[in-house]
Design an enzyme around this catalytic site. Sequence first.
Site, short mmCIF file in Angstrom:
data_model
loop_
_atom_site.label_atom_id
_atom_site.label_comp_id
_atom_site.label_asym_id
_atom_site.label_seq_id
_atom_site.Cartn_x
_atom_site.Cartn_y
_atom_site.Cartn_z
N CYS A 90 -85.72 68.67 26.37
CA CYS A 90 -86.26 67.66 25.68
C CYS A 90 -86.87 66.46 26.70
O CYS A 90 -87.86 65.96 26.48
CB CYS A 90 -85.50 66.84 24.65
SG CYS A 90 -83.62 66.25 25.56
N HIS A 139 -84.23 59.17 27.16
CA HIS A 139 -83.79 60.61 27.95
C HIS A 139 -84.91 60.52 29.14
O HIS A 139 -85.12 61.45 29.43
CB HIS A 139 -83.84 61.60 26.88
CG HIS A 139 -82.87 62.46 27.64
ND1 HIS A 139 -82.61 63.51 26.77
CD2 HIS A 139 -82.46 62.63 29.03
CE1 HIS A 139 -81.75 64.42 27.92
NE2 HIS A 139 -81.45 63.82 29.17
#
Length: 176
Positions: A41, A93
């Site tokens: 991701c 992230h």
Amino acid sequence: DFGYGDLGCYNAESKIPTPNVDRLASEGMRFTDAHAPGPLCHMSRYGLMTGRYPFRIDVNRWPKHPLIEDGEVTVPSLLAEAGYQTAMVGKWHLGFDEENGYEHPLPGGPADRGFHSYFGIRASTDIPPYFYIRDRKAVAPPTDQIEANATEGWSPIQGEFWRAGGIAPGLALKDV
């Protein structure tokens, strides 16, 4: 943590009501063929945000340093230049500058890479420390500790799972 199959416009049996997104899809455009630039991701997020191939940077520096360089063009920075107000909610992230600790501002995140505002978490809910961030600051720094929950309800596909580490006081990790 929202997936393709959670939207009613793509999955009539979804257990999550998504009437506004379903209406947008019925009145406009639906995307049915997407490809990710990376196998994980954070690599895919980097590619999506910058338009750059994520294997050209060291994606391993994200836990303590931003992946997107200061001044690097991003989709939200282009939109902001065009006069749009941009906001992000959810998992970033892509790294913050975490060298000064969580009691101090966390530069290098969404609020420094084109988004006017941000509220969310620094990484996945299996990557400590766990705490919420508003713009550039921890809402409550992760001063408590949580034990790992690798055996209770975890499966490789989904379910409750977290690792031991720092957590903000009062924050609970659980499957809802």
